[in-house]
Design a protein around this motif. Structure first.
Motif, PDB file in Angstrom:
ATOM      1  N   PHE A  69       0.876  -1.169   0.000  1.00  0.00           N
ATOM      2  CA  PHE A  69       0.000   0.000   0.000  1.00  0.00           C
ATOM      3  C   PHE A  69       0.912   1.217   0.000  1.00  0.00           C
ATOM      4  O   PHE A  69       1.420   1.642   1.039  1.00  0.00           O
ATOM      5  N   ASN A 127      -8.457   2.523   6.923  1.00  0.00           N
ATOM      6  CA  ASN A 127      -7.183   2.347   6.227  1.00  0.00           C
ATOM      7  C   ASN A 127      -7.291   1.293   5.124  1.00  0.00           C
ATOM      8  O   ASN A 127      -6.644   1.397   4.089  1.00  0.00           O
ATOM      9  N   MET A 128      -8.123   0.288   5.373  1.00  0.00           N
ATOM     10  CA  MET A 128      -8.325  -0.728   4.334  1.00  0.00           C
ATOM     11  C   MET A 128      -9.057  -0.138   3.131  1.00  0.00           C
ATOM     12  O   MET A 128      -8.837  -0.549   2.000  1.00  0.00           O
ATOM     13  N   ARG A 175      -8.584   2.867   2.006  1.00  0.00           N
ATOM     14  CA  ARG A 175      -7.515   3.487   1.220  1.00  0.00           C
ATOM     15  C   ARG A 175      -6.667   2.418   0.535  1.00  0.00           C
ATOM     16  O   ARG A 175      -6.131   2.636  -0.545  1.00  0.00           O
ATOM     17  N   ALA A 176      -6.550   1.266   1.190  1.00  0.00           N
ATOM     18  CA  ALA A 176      -5.773   0.176   0.598  1.00  0.00           C
ATOM     19  C   ALA A 176      -6.449  -0.373  -0.658  1.00  0.00           C
ATOM     20  O   ALA A 176      -5.775  -0.864  -1.559  1.00  0.00           O
ATOM     21  N   HIS A 184       0.635   4.268   2.261  1.00  0.00           N
ATOM     22  CA  HIS A 184       0.735   4.048   3.704  1.00  0.00           C
ATOM     23  C   HIS A 184       2.206   3.916   4.101  1.00  0.00           C
ATOM     24  O   HIS A 184       3.046   3.523   3.295  1.00  0.00           O
ATOM     25  N   SER A 196      -5.022   1.694  -3.349  1.00  0.00           N
ATOM     26  CA  SER A 196      -3.623   1.527  -3.730  1.00  0.00           C
ATOM     27  C   SER A 196      -3.272   0.100  -4.145  1.00  0.00           C
ATOM     28  O   SER A 196      -2.420  -0.085  -5.000  1.00  0.00           O
TER      29      SER A 196
END
Lengths: 248, 317
Positions: A93, B186-187, B189-190, A96, B193
């Motif tokens: 990712f 956050n996942m 956003r994952a 991050h 990406s």
């Protein structure tokens, strides 16, 4: 002494158009070993990893993990059974930070999808920091994964896989794309981490120096079959292997 | 992202004071501020989906679901209480979000956007054609509700509505910011990406997107109730695709990296519309268009991004 068979592939067959990647592949992975898979380019080595992790479905054959058939399962289910994967091109990712990459993995592993607790405050945090120590990348914990050089990214990719506490780790050319001066250093770190965590591993590899030095056993994948498997010294001395795979 | 800088907290405080005080000084602004805040709440939902890289061009359907809940309540059950609307509206929107979400989270990018649009247009035509139930294009009146059982005069009511909306907006901002920092956030956003890796962590990307989708639908419902109550009407236009586009527009204008962007964008949007339409009755969209092009060219991270960049530059010097 007979070691437990962790992963058992039988009669795997898959073709892409006219290209036969597997045509009756039988392969066992034994608990605790480091198995290297070598073979000519395009022989289907990566296809094996794709089948074993559920990304591709074979046209024939079965894969069992700890005796349980996993052939038709999805990657996320197979991950939960205990097979993790590291990629040839690191799959991270990129927006991050490194520690966040690991924490997302830890949250995925524990099923902790709580909405109101911050990712950064997860109880697994110190465990993940130890994992960063183990693969010697603690110094980049707070850097974004997208900013790292390839060698570090490879290690992060493997650390993310180890964060899932797998029984079996499948790696696709763990040192490809890394400067040759760094290769041994990275493999030393990696192998020490695998031993410490008692993770069985399979790695697809092109570099025979890596195979000789780090594998317990080598399987030669060529023309859609496992041609030969055994201790590295023995297999790499075989004249056919030398001609077809190593190209001497 | 996930910014907890004191500067941002000060900015939030400034926004809150402005939203709370300006309407006292200029009473005619009260309804406008309610609209700004209510739409900002809807846009928070758009921002959640944008974390996963997905743009919904149909989110007005959840906005309309909230508005029409108030409308139906007034028509069939008599004048209700604002608190009831604020509970039932979001629940209806959330359930609709779950239903639609189960389909749309299977798709990504343009397919996700267009499928959302298609669903919202179905709702729009139902609202418009079933005029026995919905009064068709005339829309449904939303009479001034009671608040906690109390009846207020129109003047007092607009202040009650304003401060209630402000409180909800603050709570929603904190909740969304918190959510975005959570493992699930956050996942999301994952997904943007590297969805493949997410699946290889044993996580269902669809499930994560569904959680985000349902939350964002609920936020749409809250905003819908507040706007319908402020304007005392719910019309099919609330579900029309231009409305959805407006929310996406505001999100990009404000910047998607931070929950505050929703309100910054909403404020600029509504103020430009308010003053531009007063000056140039038929071409206010032109001005908004110019504003958006300017933002995309010179501040791709929106107003919030522009502000952060300036701070960063100042801290360096």
């Amino acid at each position: 002494m007979t070691a437990t068979v962790l992963l058992e592939a039988r009669g795997l067959a898959i073709r892409f158009g006219g290209v036969v990647a597997a045509d009756g592949v039988d392969l066992d992975v034994l608990e605790g070993e480091k198995l290297a898979i070598i073979g000519p380019n395009g022989a289907g080595k990566t296809t094996f990893l794709n089948i074993a992790t559920g990304y591709l479905k074979p046209q024939a054959g079965t894969v069992r993990f700890l005796g349980k058939e996993i052939t038709a399962h999805r990657p996320r289910d197979i991950t939960r059974f205990g097979i993790a994967r590291a990629f040839q091109i690191p799959q991270l990712f990129l927006d991050h930070t490194v520690i966040e990459n690991l924490l997302i993995a830890a949250a995925g592993h524990s099923g902790r999808t709580t909405l109101m607790r911050s990712l950064r405050d997860l109880p697994e945090r110190s465990e993940m920091e130890n994992l960063l120590d183990l693969v010697s990348i603690r110094d980049v914990a707070d850097r974004k994964a997208g900013e790292l050089p390839e060698g570090k990214r490879k290690l992060v990719d493997i650390a993310v896989a180890l964060a899932l506490k797998p029984r079996l780790l499948l790696m696709d050319e763990p040192t490809s794309g890394v400067a040759s001066s760094e290769k041994f250093a990275i493999m030393d770190i990696l192998v020490a981490a695998l031993d410490k965590q008692r993770v069985t591993s399979v790695f697809v590899e092109h570099d025979m120096d890596m195979v000789t030095r780090y594998a317990d056993r080598v399987a030669v994948w060529s023309a859609g079959k496992i041609q030969l498997s055994g201790p590295p010294a023995e297999v790499l001395a075989d004249p056919i292997v030398r001609e077809q795979v190593i190209g001497i | 992202m996930a910014s907890r800088s004191p500067a941002l907290a000060w900015m939030l405080a400034a926004v809150v004071v402005a939203a709370g005080v300006i309407p006292i000084l200029i009473p005619s602004m009260a309804t406008l501020v309610v609209l700004i805040l209510a739409k900002g709440i809807v846009v928070l939902g758009i921002i959640i989906l944008l974390q996963a890289g997905q743009v919904s061009f149909g989110h007005a359907m959840f906005f309309a679901a909230g508005s029409y809940t108030a409308g139906f309540w007034g028509k069939y059950l008599g004048v209700g209480d604002l608190m009831t609307y604020l509970v039932v509206g979001p629940v209806v929107a959330t359930l609709l979000g779950l239903l639609v979400g189960l389909f749309v989270v299977r798709y990504r990018e343009i397919f996700f956007g267009m499928l959302n649009l298609a669903f919202s247009m179905v709702l729009w035509s139902l609202l418009e054609k079933m005029f026995h139930l919905t009064n068709g294009a005339d829309g449904m009146r939303v009479p001034r509700p009671t608040v906690f059982g109390m009846t207020f005069s129109p003047d007092n009511f607009q202040y009650v509505l304003l401060y209630l909306t402000l409180a909800i907006a603050i709570a929603a901002t904190f909740a969304v910011q918190r959510f975005l920092e959570s493992p699930t956030g956050n996942m999301l956003r994952a997904i943007k990406s590297n969805e493949t890796r997410l699946e290889y962590l044993g996580v269902s990307a669809r499930r994560i997107l569904l959680i985000g989708y349902v939350i964002s639908a609920g936020l749409g419902g809250i905003g819908g109730v507040l706007v319908a109550v402020a304007q005392q009407i719910a019309t099919p236009e609330f579900a029309y695709w231009t409305k959805s586009g407006e929310f996406v527009f505001i999100a990009i204008l404000g910047g998607v990296g931070n929950a505050l962007g929703a309100f910054a964008g909403s404020a600029v949007f509504e103020l430009v519309r308010f003053y531009a339409s007063a000056q140039l009755a038929n071409s206010w969209q032109l001005i908004l268009g110019v504003v958006l092009i300017t933002i995309i060219l010179f501040a791709p991270n929106g107003l919030i991004g522009l502000w952060k960049r300036q701070r960063a530059a100042r801290d360096e010097s």
